[in-house]
Every structure is written in C-alpha cells, then in structure tokens.
Design a protein around this motif. Structure first.
Motif, PDB file in Angstrom:
ATOM      1  N   PRO A 193      80.841  -8.218   9.948  1.00  0.00           N
ATOM      2  CA  PRO A 193      81.280  -8.924   8.734  1.00  0.00           C
ATOM      3  C   PRO A 193      80.229  -8.994   7.629  1.00  0.00           C
ATOM      4  O   PRO A 193      80.559  -9.312   6.487  1.00  0.00           O
ATOM      5  N   LEU A 194      78.967  -8.675   7.941  1.00  0.00           N
ATOM      6  CA  LEU A 194      77.933  -8.710   6.908  1.00  0.00           C
ATOM      7  C   LEU A 194      78.107  -7.591   5.892  1.00  0.00           C
ATOM      8  O   LEU A 194      77.503  -7.633   4.812  1.00  0.00           O
ATOM      9  N   ARG A 195      78.896  -6.590   6.215  1.00  0.00           N
ATOM     10  CA  ARG A 195      78.974  -5.398   5.363  1.00  0.00           C
ATOM     11  C   ARG A 195      79.435  -5.725   3.941  1.00  0.00           C
ATOM     12  O   ARG A 195      79.106  -4.999   2.987  1.00  0.00           O
ATOM     13  N   ASP A 196      80.195  -6.806   3.772  1.00  0.00           N
ATOM     14  CA  ASP A 196      80.686  -7.165   2.442  1.00  0.00           C
ATOM     15  C   ASP A 196      79.731  -8.091   1.699  1.00  0.00           C
ATOM     16  O   ASP A 196      80.078  -8.609   0.639  1.00  0.00           O
ATOM     17  N   GLY A 197      78.537  -8.286   2.254  1.00  0.00           N
ATOM     18  CA  GLY A 197      77.577  -9.170   1.626  1.00  0.00           C
ATOM     19  C   GLY A 197      77.633 -10.537   2.259  1.00  0.00           C
ATOM     20  O   GLY A 197      78.428 -11.384   1.867  1.00  0.00           O
ATOM     21  N   GLY A 198      76.823 -10.752   3.261  1.00  0.00           N
ATOM     22  CA  GLY A 198      76.816 -12.038   3.962  1.00  0.00           C
ATOM     23  C   GLY A 198      75.453 -12.296   4.551  1.00  0.00           C
ATOM     24  O   GLY A 198      74.520 -11.484   4.408  1.00  0.00           O
ATOM     25  N   TRP A 199      75.335 -13.420   5.206  1.00  0.00           N
ATOM     26  CA  TRP A 199      74.070 -13.833   5.801  1.00  0.00           C
ATOM     27  C   TRP A 199      74.223 -13.910   7.308  1.00  0.00           C
ATOM     28  O   TRP A 199      75.231 -14.439   7.815  1.00  0.00           O
ATOM     29  N   GLY A 200      73.242 -13.402   8.024  1.00  0.00           N
ATOM     30  CA  GLY A 200      73.230 -13.467   9.481  1.00  0.00           C
ATOM     31  C   GLY A 200      71.864 -13.865   9.990  1.00  0.00           C
ATOM     32  O   GLY A 200      70.841 -13.693   9.305  1.00  0.00           O
ATOM     33  N   GLU A 201      71.845 -14.398  11.192  1.00  0.00           N
ATOM     34  CA  GLU A 201      70.590 -14.848  11.793  1.00  0.00           C
ATOM     35  C   GLU A 201      70.629 -14.555  13.286  1.00  0.00           C
ATOM     36  O   GLU A 201      71.589 -14.907  13.974  1.00  0.00           O
ATOM     37  N   VAL A 202      69.588 -13.895  13.763  1.00  0.00           N
ATOM     38  CA  VAL A 202      69.451 -13.597  15.184  1.00  0.00           C
ATOM     39  C   VAL A 202      68.237 -14.369  15.686  1.00  0.00           C
ATOM     40  O   VAL A 202      67.113 -14.139  15.232  1.00  0.00           O
ATOM     41  N   THR A 203      68.470 -15.290  16.610  1.00  0.00           N
ATOM     42  CA  THR A 203      67.413 -16.177  17.088  1.00  0.00           C
ATOM     43  C   THR A 203      67.280 -16.036  18.598  1.00  0.00           C
ATOM     44  O   THR A 203      68.261 -16.198  19.329  1.00  0.00           O
ATOM     45  N   ALA A 204      66.076 -15.726  19.059  1.00  0.00           N
ATOM     46  CA  ALA A 204      65.822 -15.622  20.495  1.00  0.00           C
ATOM     47  C   ALA A 204      64.313 -15.592  20.699  1.00  0.00           C
ATOM     48  O   ALA A 204      63.539 -15.336  19.758  1.00  0.00           O
ATOM     49  N   GLY A 205      63.892 -15.854  21.920  1.00  0.00           N
ATOM     50  CA  GLY A 205      62.475 -15.839  22.247  1.00  0.00           C
ATOM     51  C   GLY A 205      61.932 -14.419  22.330  1.00  0.00           C
ATOM     52  O   GLY A 205      62.616 -13.435  22.065  1.00  0.00           O
ATOM     53  N   ALA A 206      60.657 -14.337  22.737  1.00  0.00           N
ATOM     54  CA  ALA A 206      60.004 -13.039  22.859  1.00  0.00           C
ATOM     55  C   ALA A 206      60.783 -12.150  23.827  1.00  0.00           C
ATOM     56  O   ALA A 206      61.186 -12.588  24.898  1.00  0.00           O
ATOM     57  N   GLY A 207      60.993 -10.896  23.431  1.00  0.00           N
ATOM     58  CA  GLY A 207      61.683  -9.964  24.315  1.00  0.00           C
ATOM     59  C   GLY A 207      63.166 -10.214  24.429  1.00  0.00           C
ATOM     60  O   GLY A 207      63.817  -9.703  25.344  1.00  0.00           O
ATOM     61  N   GLY A 208      63.728 -10.976  23.497  1.00  0.00           N
ATOM     62  CA  GLY A 208      65.146 -11.313  23.577  1.00  0.00           C
ATOM     63  C   GLY A 208      66.085 -10.245  23.046  1.00  0.00           C
ATOM     64  O   GLY A 208      67.295 -10.401  23.146  1.00  0.00           O
TER      65      GLY A 208
END
Length: 421
Positions: free
Chosen positions: A30-45
């Motif tokens: 869904p980001l393809r039309d211009g949006g914001w995303g966030e990927v949150t995880a620890g080291a090696g996630g």
C-alpha cells in the motif's frame, strides 16, 4: 526527471543465501501510492533484508539514509539528508544548504532547511525513502525534530519506510501512528514461519527434516538472524555462533535493568502477563522495551511472551555460573503461586527440582486434567514424578487412583486408595 537507472545505487546488496519473503513485501504494497511505513525489530530481526527487497522492487528513485550515532547532532543529520537528496538530484539541496549556513545552523533553521530540501526533491516525480536506524535519535530532540520535519514536508506521492529497533519518536510520526495511518511491521510479523525456515535451510544447502525445523523454531522462535546463525553449510547445525552473538552483541547491548529482568524471567518457558505485575515497580515498562527489541515474543498460541530457546539457554548458563539460577526460580515460583498460575508454577517446579512443590501442584491440577480427558498427560506426569521420588507420596497415590477410576479400572483404584491410607 530522475529515472531509477540514472541514480547511483545507495542501498546494501542482498546477502548470500538471501530469503525474499513475499508475504512481507505484500504488506508494504500500500505504500506505492505514497504512504508511511515503519519496520521495528531488534538486532537481526530482518528489517534491513526486507527493506533491501522493497528497494529492489521500486521503479522510482530510492533514497537510503542510514543513521549513525554521530547524526544525533542536527547539523550532521541535516548534512546526511542533503547528501542523500543530492545523490538523486544534484543541486537539489542548494537552498537547504544556504539555510544551514546561516547563524544558528540546523538547530535554529531546521524547519526552513528541511522544507527547502523537500521542495528540492520536486513534485514531478516521487521517490522511495528508507531511513535505517531511527533508534539512534532517541534522546536527541533537535535531530528527531529535524528528521520529522523533513518527512512531513515531502510532497505527496513520496513513500517513506523507517527502520529501527524502536519506534521513531517524531511528533508527526507519532500522530500518524495513533491515527492508524502507518503501515507497521514488528518482531511478530518478521519472525520466520516454519516453511520459511525450511526454505532458508535449503538455500544454504541443507535439507532439514521436520524435527530439524521444529528444533530451530524452538531455539529461535523464528528470529531470522538466530536461524541463520544456527544453519551452516552442508546440513551442519551449529549453536556456537548463535550463542556468541547473543552474549557479545545482544546481551552486552542491554541496559543493566533490562538484562536483570531477562535473567529473572529466563527460568520460565512462557511469561504470563500477570507475572510482570508481581515483579519490581518498573518491570512493565522494561518488559515493553524487551518486546520492542524482539527479545520477548508473543507465542504462536496462547497469551504471554516467550524467550527464544537459545537465548533462554544462554541466560540460564550465566545464572548457573553465578549460582543464581535456583534463586531466581524460587523467586518466580512465589510470584506464580501468588498470581494463581498453578500450571506455570508446576512446570517451573519440575524444571528447578522442587519436587515436593511439584507434587503438591500436580495434586491440584491433576483432577482438572482428568475431567478434561487429558489422561495421558496425567499418566506421564505421575510416571516422571514417581521415578524422581524415593517414596510414593499420598498425593500421587490418590491421583493415580482418580485416574484409574476415570478409566474404569475400579478395583485398581480401590487398591491404590487402600495403600495410600
């Protein structure tokens, strides 16, 4: 107009044996039309691996902005932002640089400079932005505000993906998160599924059995780097690399309070939510930090959290070397019993060798298991506890009689009751 082919590559190459995961790429579609995303995880996630896949799939120019501790300084961060934009469109940062050169620099003119930089990125074509390592800006409010202002000033159509061990704290970003306007992926989504573990092993030249996959899942809970470190070439499974990484990189990077909480929880196979309330005053906030780091993961079924098996093993060895493991186990047993969590207390009592308590708890749990038809489980527990105790206790004999009665072995049940007195 900048085309993808004319722009120098700015993102990392795929590592050997890279596993692309379509289900995660689809989640970011869904980001393809211009949006914001966030990927949150620890080291090696698996954050960077996913972002590389996403960057490779883009037809538009990609701005990859890796953050380091030196960019906690607003001027250093502003310079990095300008360089990233200049790489795609030479000269696009000229107006921003003029603002930064004024007295007060980035701290005084952050909003104007970042708006000028966003304007310089143009509106005739949209870009894909990837900002990697946003957690380094924690505790640096001026730098956080600067990045936040750049992101919110970008023309409509630009798509933004932030990567970090913890969520970004910029005001506009937090507002979007609360309003549900972010596409968010966390440690739970990034965990490898059993089929993905099998696929990764095959990429490395292994053909894992079902038992191998089950063991890898038990030891790592699907933690991507953990699985990778356990798999070596030609079907060899190696735990030494993973244990060294956990000790030298993961545990060494924790605050003393968070490490102490992990050690306290490590005797538990599963951490029930109510246990945390029975610990020290700041345990809940520390627990939330450990969950965000991906060191405590939701189980595949049920409530609570689990530690990856390999991490639990490392923590146990550390405690045993200090002679503290049984002390921590007894402390947790007290918390579990106060919270009425008899089944969790029973498992821990068994594991920690507290046989008398285990027998007492089995006496409470057993009748319920029998009523639910879990006869095999009761029979197994009776056999194990009976072997570990020199004499058969009255509780065990009574429970064995209850099981015999439930199974229709009435004469045997009567005999067991008579022997138990």
């Amino acid at each position: 107009m900048a085309s993808r082919g004319a722009v120098p590559r700015a993102w990392p190459r795929r590592l050997p044996h890279h596993l692309s995961r379509d289900r995660l790429s689809l989640a970011l579609a869904p980001l393809r039309d211009g949006g914001w995303g966030e990927v949150t995880a620890g080291a090696g996630g698996g954050k960077t691996s996913l972002a590389v896949d996403w960057a490779e799939s883009q037809e538009r120019p990609v701005v990859w902005l890796p953050l380091g501790s030196w960019q906690r300084d607003p001027h250093a961060l502003a310079s990095a932002c300008c360089a990233a934009v200049r790489r795609i469109r030479p000269g696009a940062d000229t107006a921003a640089q003029e603002w930064l050169a004024r007295p007060g620099g980035a701290e005084r003119h952050a909003e104007e400079a970042m708006r000028a930089l966003a304007d310089g990125s143009g509106v005739e074509t949209s870009w894909s932005w990837i900002v990697d390592g946003v957690e380094v800006l924690e505790g640096a409010p001026a730098a956080t505000t600067l990045l936040d202002r750049l992101l919110v000033s970008l023309p409509h159509g630009h798509q933004i993906l932030l990567l970090g061990r913890r969520p970004f704290g910029g005001f506009a970003w937090r507002k979007a998160r609360l309003e549900g306007r972010l596409i968010e992926l966390g440690p739970q989504e990034l965990r490898l599924l059993p089929d993905e573990v099998r696929a990764l092993a095959r990429l490395r030249g292994c053909e894992p059995s079902a038992e191998d996959v089950e063991d890898l899942m038990r030891r790592t809970s699907g933690w991507p780097l953990g699985v990778s470190l356990l798999i070596r070439n030609a079907g060899t499974w190696c735990g030494q690399d993973l244990e060294g990484y956990l000790t030298d990189e993961v545990l060494a990077g924790l605050s003393p309070g968070n490490l102490a909480l992990l050690e306290t929880l490590s005797p538990l196979e599963r951490v029930p939510p109510s246990v945390v309330l029975g610990l020290e005053e700041d345990a809940v906030s520390r627990m939330q930090e450990l969950v965000r780091e991906g060191l405590l993961l939701p189980p595949w079924d049920g409530e609570g959290w689990v530690l990856p098996g390999a991490l639990r093993d490392v923590l146990r060895r550390r405690l045993e070397e200090r002679g503290d493991w049984h002390i921590r186990a007894r402390e947790l047993l007290s918390v579990l019993r106060t919270a009425g969590l008899d089944e969790a207390a029973y498992r821990l009592a068994r594991e920690s060798g507290e046989d008398d308590l285990a027998v007492e708890l089995l006496g409470r749990l057993g009748p319920g298991w029998i009523e639910e038809g879990m006869w095999h489980r009761v029979r197994t527990e009776l056999a194990v506890l009976g072997q570990e105790r020199a004499g058969r206790s009255v509780i065990l004999a009574w429970l064995e009689a209850e099981l015999a009665r439930a199974e229709g072995r009435y004469a045997e049940a009567l005999s067991l009751l008579e022997r138990a007195g």
